[in-house]
Design a protein around this motif. Structure first.
Motif, PDB file in Angstrom:
ATOM      1  N   GLY A 108     -12.713  -5.905   9.832  1.00 41.05           N
ATOM      2  CA  GLY A 108     -12.077  -5.043   8.849  1.00 41.05           C
ATOM      3  C   GLY A 108     -11.373  -3.846   9.440  1.00 41.05           C
ATOM      4  O   GLY A 108     -11.340  -2.783   8.843  1.00 41.05           O
ATOM      5  N   THR A 109     -10.807  -4.004  10.655  1.00 40.84           N
ATOM      6  CA  THR A 109     -10.119  -2.873  11.283  1.00 40.84           C
ATOM      7  C   THR A 109      -8.824  -2.526  10.540  1.00 40.84           C
ATOM      8  O   THR A 109      -8.299  -1.443  10.685  1.00 40.84           O
ATOM      9  N   THR A 110      -8.314  -3.449   9.748  1.00 42.49           N
ATOM     10  CA  THR A 110      -7.049  -3.184   9.041  1.00 42.49           C
ATOM     11  C   THR A 110      -7.201  -3.313   7.528  1.00 42.49           C
ATOM     12  O   THR A 110      -6.218  -3.306   6.810  1.00 42.49           O
ATOM     13  N   GLY A 111      -8.420  -3.422   7.019  1.00 40.48           N
ATOM     14  CA  GLY A 111      -8.600  -3.547   5.580  1.00 40.48           C
ATOM     15  C   GLY A 111      -9.895  -4.252   5.256  1.00 40.48           C
ATOM     16  O   GLY A 111     -10.787  -4.380   6.081  1.00 40.48           O
ATOM     17  N   ARG A 112     -10.028  -4.725   4.005  1.00 35.06           N
ATOM     18  CA  ARG A 112     -11.249  -5.394   3.559  1.00 35.06           C
ATOM     19  C   ARG A 112     -11.471  -6.670   4.362  1.00 35.06           C
ATOM     20  O   ARG A 112     -10.549  -7.446   4.563  1.00 35.06           O
ATOM     21  N   PRO A 113     -12.705  -6.886   4.829  1.00 35.70           N
ATOM     22  CA  PRO A 113     -12.965  -8.049   5.680  1.00 35.70           C
ATOM     23  C   PRO A 113     -12.795  -9.373   4.953  1.00 35.70           C
ATOM     24  O   PRO A 113     -13.001  -9.476   3.744  1.00 35.70           O
ATOM     25  N   LYS A 114     -12.407 -10.390   5.728  1.00 35.65           N
ATOM     26  CA  LYS A 114     -12.292 -11.755   5.226  1.00 35.65           C
ATOM     27  C   LYS A 114     -13.377 -12.588   5.880  1.00 35.65           C
ATOM     28  O   LYS A 114     -13.774 -12.324   7.021  1.00 35.65           O
ATOM     29  N   GLY A 115     -13.848 -13.604   5.194  1.00 30.52           N
ATOM     30  CA  GLY A 115     -14.887 -14.473   5.733  1.00 30.52           C
ATOM     31  C   GLY A 115     -14.274 -15.618   6.511  1.00 30.52           C
ATOM     32  O   GLY A 115     -13.791 -16.597   5.931  1.00 30.52           O
ATOM     33  N   ALA A 116     -14.292 -15.530   7.825  1.00 29.79           N
ATOM     34  CA  ALA A 116     -13.761 -16.605   8.659  1.00 29.79           C
ATOM     35  C   ALA A 116     -14.790 -17.731   8.723  1.00 29.79           C
ATOM     36  O   ALA A 116     -15.950 -17.508   9.062  1.00 29.79           O
ATOM     37  N   VAL A 117     -14.358 -18.932   8.380  1.00 30.75           N
ATOM     38  CA  VAL A 117     -15.244 -20.095   8.400  1.00 30.75           C
ATOM     39  C   VAL A 117     -15.136 -20.781   9.762  1.00 30.75           C
ATOM     40  O   VAL A 117     -14.032 -20.998  10.266  1.00 30.75           O
ATOM     41  N   LEU A 118     -16.286 -21.091  10.350  1.00 27.17           N
ATOM     42  CA  LEU A 118     -16.316 -21.882  11.574  1.00 27.17           C
ATOM     43  C   LEU A 118     -17.156 -23.124  11.320  1.00 27.17           C
ATOM     44  O   LEU A 118     -18.257 -23.035  10.766  1.00 27.17           O
ATOM     45  N   SER A 119     -16.632 -24.262  11.704  1.00 28.49           N
ATOM     46  CA  SER A 119     -17.355 -25.524  11.525  1.00 28.49           C
ATOM     47  C   SER A 119     -18.294 -25.770  12.701  1.00 28.49           C
ATOM     48  O   SER A 119     -18.208 -25.112  13.740  1.00 28.49           O
ATOM     49  N   ASN A 125     -11.336 -25.501  18.444  1.00 28.96           N
ATOM     50  CA  ASN A 125     -12.175 -24.317  18.261  1.00 28.96           C
ATOM     51  C   ASN A 125     -11.633 -23.368  17.199  1.00 28.96           C
ATOM     52  O   ASN A 125     -12.276 -22.357  16.885  1.00 28.96           O
ATOM     53  N   VAL A 126     -10.476 -23.672  16.616  1.00 28.42           N
ATOM     54  CA  VAL A 126      -9.809 -22.750  15.687  1.00 28.42           C
ATOM     55  C   VAL A 126     -10.301 -22.968  14.264  1.00 28.42           C
ATOM     56  O   VAL A 126     -10.419 -24.107  13.792  1.00 28.42           O
ATOM     57  N   THR A 127     -10.583 -21.884  13.574  1.00 29.73           N
ATOM     58  CA  THR A 127     -11.072 -21.909  12.196  1.00 29.73           C
ATOM     59  C   THR A 127     -10.235 -22.792  11.277  1.00 29.73           C
ATOM     60  O   THR A 127      -9.001 -22.824  11.402  1.00 29.73           O
ATOM     61  N   PRO A 128     -10.874 -23.471  10.322  1.00 29.22           N
ATOM     62  CA  PRO A 128     -10.093 -24.154   9.295  1.00 29.22           C
ATOM     63  C   PRO A 128      -9.520 -23.197   8.260  1.00 29.22           C
ATOM     64  O   PRO A 128      -8.646 -23.575   7.480  1.00 29.22           O
ATOM     65  N   GLY A 129     -10.035 -21.949   8.228  1.00 24.35           N
ATOM     66  CA  GLY A 129      -9.489 -20.976   7.283  1.00 24.35           C
ATOM     67  C   GLY A 129     -10.523 -19.962   6.839  1.00 24.35           C
ATOM     68  O   GLY A 129     -11.613 -19.847   7.406  1.00 24.35           O
ATOM     69  N   TYR A 130     -10.164 -19.209   5.791  1.00 21.01           N
ATOM     70  CA  TYR A 130     -11.003 -18.129   5.285  1.00 21.01           C
ATOM     71  C   TYR A 130     -11.700 -18.554   3.986  1.00 21.01           C
ATOM     72  O   TYR A 130     -11.123 -19.271   3.160  1.00 21.01           O
ATOM     73  N   TRP A 131     -12.907 -18.074   3.826  1.00 24.67           N
ATOM     74  CA  TRP A 131     -13.737 -18.435   2.691  1.00 24.67           C
ATOM     75  C   TRP A 131     -13.077 -17.992   1.376  1.00 24.67           C
ATOM     76  O   TRP A 131     -12.788 -16.824   1.171  1.00 24.67           O
ATOM     77  N   ASN A 132     -12.827 -18.978   0.521  1.00 21.68           N
ATOM     78  CA  ASN A 132     -12.275 -18.709  -0.817  1.00 21.68           C
ATOM     79  C   ASN A 132     -11.006 -17.852  -0.781  1.00 21.68           C
ATOM     80  O   ASN A 132     -10.789 -17.020  -1.666  1.00 21.68           O
ATOM     81  N   ASP A 133     -10.184 -18.039   0.234  1.00 17.85           N
ATOM     82  CA  ASP A 133      -8.970 -17.222   0.343  1.00 17.85           C
ATOM     83  C   ASP A 133      -7.823 -18.081   0.872  1.00 17.85           C
ATOM     84  O   ASP A 133      -7.413 -17.961   2.033  1.00 17.85           O
ATOM     85  N   PRO A 134      -7.279 -18.953   0.023  1.00 16.82           N
ATOM     86  CA  PRO A 134      -6.207 -19.845   0.484  1.00 16.82           C
ATOM     87  C   PRO A 134      -4.938 -19.107   0.899  1.00 16.82           C
ATOM     88  O   PRO A 134      -4.212 -19.586   1.768  1.00 16.82           O
ATOM     89  N   VAL A 135      -4.677 -17.960   0.305  1.00 18.58           N
ATOM     90  CA  VAL A 135      -3.475 -17.207   0.667  1.00 18.58           C
ATOM     91  C   VAL A 135      -3.593 -16.678   2.095  1.00 18.58           C
ATOM     92  O   VAL A 135      -2.678 -16.832   2.914  1.00 18.58           O
ATOM     93  N   ALA A 136      -4.748 -16.069   2.408  1.00 22.73           N
ATOM     94  CA  ALA A 136      -4.957 -15.568   3.767  1.00 22.73           C
ATOM     95  C   ALA A 136      -4.959 -16.704   4.773  1.00 22.73           C
ATOM     96  O   ALA A 136      -4.437 -16.566   5.879  1.00 22.73           O
ATOM     97  N   THR A 137      -5.519 -17.838   4.378  1.00 22.36           N
ATOM     98  CA  THR A 137      -5.533 -18.993   5.270  1.00 22.36           C
ATOM     99  C   THR A 137      -4.118 -19.457   5.574  1.00 22.36           C
ATOM    100  O   THR A 137      -3.756 -19.692   6.734  1.00 22.36           O
TER     101      THR A 137
END
Length: 480
Positions: free
Chosen positions: A153-164, A336-348
């Motif tokens: 959250g260095t630039t705003g509200r944190p996002k949940g990065a998903v790792l498989s 090794n790269v995330t599939p995306g952010y938790w419940n945040d398709p726009v950020a993904t």
């Protein structure tokens, strides 16, 4: 065994080396056989609380073996583990618990929560021992989600990065290819485990090899120097600030570091002066680069090049590719790269290029041998009189000053130049640092437009839980 994920690791390791020590914490050790049994009992307990495949299990507290046990137990059930930053405010923690929809929260006793289903470490041992040790056989795919890690959250509200599970496995492969990890390793886990690097660059690779993780609840310079000698620590991960603090300790000159084989550093650009300090002691100091979203290893500087290419973040890890966009931004692609952010398709969607490369937000450069150097965050760069200024370059130069222990530089508004640099300097104990003297020191080292116009001498810098400086908090301070 239908579980292809991390939840199967304790049982797999226990059948190979049951009596080898897995974790040491506050002088007591736990074997792999014991970890496998405890993890199964804990999974059964979580199951009784309603945890099922795909549910989220959160953990809140300092480093502790229960962190790893809760993670493996959640993964035995096919659940997603969510480590929380205990340094956050109650409101921030509540936001993340609500955002991930945690079914259960396991927490250290000093933290209280209104979450409806909690387990305190005060009651943890009694509660765990009441669980059945009957093995579980829940199908878990390697592509299933394993972790939700909230960005700093260095630039705003944190996002949940998903790792498989696959992301974590490939990162483990990459780390073990870059570092010659042995079965007799003793890894010092002093960086917070809720930060991706301490978990996936230290604890997990050590666990796979059957080594021992020496877990300490907090970063304490004196305690860590003592543990390195007492436990014969062979390797560790830390951020630049941790290594700077170790070297600044009055115990540093006489400290017994003979057991150390390799030191890993990442999280932010590392000042050349810090690297030299460790290499002067004959220690192998390897820098890497990555993000939470890359699990985290993206590039790595192997031991053979650690002196010749000191200051470089190395080359792409074995199972990943890294490139520079036309803007200089670093982009990563790999398993090794995330599939995306938790419940945040726009950020993904915004995080990836049209051809599927992850945008890191960091600026880099390549030398003529293909080695990467991290210049700075895209958002940290500022423009002074039409010239781009990268704070990391300025910080590196200031760190060479003998009186400076640590520094952070940000751009601030200026009527004439648009923006100018403002340096926040933490001096070494007993040292005197002033603006005029620092500017004189920098004149032969930097172009004039890069030299900070304003210098604040401070006792400490604001940080995220993973040790990164909160530059947006510095930018919000009243103008000088």
């Amino acid at each position: 065994m239908r579980n292809a994920g991390l939840g199967s690791w304790p049982a797999r390791r226990a059948r190979m080396s049951p009596r080898r020590e897995a974790f040491t914490f506050e002088g007591a050790s736990t074997t792999y056989e014991e970890v496998a049994r405890r993890t199964t009992k804990l999974a059964r307990r979580l199951e009784e609380l309603g945890v099922r495949h795909g549910d989220r299990v959160a953990y809140l507290g300092p480093n502790h073996p229960a962190f790893a046990e809760t993670m493996f137990a959640a993964h035995l059930l096919g659940a997603i583990f969510v480590p929380l930053n205990f340094r956050l405010s109650t409101a921030e923690i509540d936001y993340q618990l609500a955002d991930c929809g945690a079914r259960v929260l396991v927490h250290a006793p000093q933290f209280r929560s209104d979450h409806p289903s909690t387990v305190s470490l005060d009651d943890y041992e009694t509660w765990l021992e009441g669980g059945s040790d009957e093995p579980l056989d829940v199908p878990v795919s390697i592509e299933d989600s394993a972790l939700i890690l909230y960005t700093s959250g260095t630039t705003g509200r944190p996002k949940g990065a998903v790792l498989s599970h696959a992301n974590l496995l490939w990162n483990t492969f990459n780390l073990m290819i870059g570092v010659d990890i042995a079965a007799d390793e003793a890894a010092l886990v002093a960086a917070p485990l809720f930060h991706v690097a301490a978990l996936t660059q230290t604890l997990l690779p050590t666990f796979v090899k059957g080594g021992r993780s020496v877990i300490t609840p907090r970063w304490d310079v004196t305690a860590c120097l003592e543990l390195i000698e007492k436990e014969q620590v062979t390797w560790m991960f830390g951020v630049a600030t941790m290594y700077a603090d170790l070297a600044a300790s009055p115990r540093w000159p006489a400290a017994d570091l003979s057991s150390l084989r390799v030191l890993l550093c990442g999280g932010s650009p590392v000042p050349d002066s810090v690297i030299r300090t460790y290499q002067d002691r004959g220690l192998v100091f390897c820098q890497g680069y990555g993000l939470t979203e890359t699990a985290p290893g993206a590039t790595f500087l192997e031991a053979a090049d650690s002196v010749r290419k000191a200051g470089s973040a190395g080359v792409p890890v074995f199972f990943a590719d890294v490139r520079l966009a036309d803007t200089g931004e670093i982009e990563v692609q790999g398993p090794n790269v995330t599939p995306g952010y938790w419940n945040d398709p726009v950020a993904t969607a915004n995080a990836f290029t049209e051809d599927g490369w992850f945008r890191t937000g960091d600026v880099g450069r390549l030398d003529d041998e293909g080695y990467f150097y991290i210049v700075d965050r895209v958002k940290d760069m500022f423009i002074s009189g039409g010239e781009n200024v990268y704070p990391a370059e300025v910080e590196n130069a200031i760190s060479d000053h003998p009186g400076v222990a640590e520094v952070a530089v940000v751009g601030v508004p200026d009527q004439r130049w648009g923006e100018v640099g403002r340096a926040f300097v933490r001096p070494r104990p007993g040292a005197l640092v002033d603006a005029a003297g620092l500017r004189d020191f920098l004149l032969p080292r930097l172009a004039k437009y890069k030299i900070p116009v304003h210098v604040d001498v401070v006792a400490e810098l604001p940080r995220t839980g993973s040790g990164k400086v909160l530059k947006h908090a510095l930018r919000r301070l009243p103008p000088p």
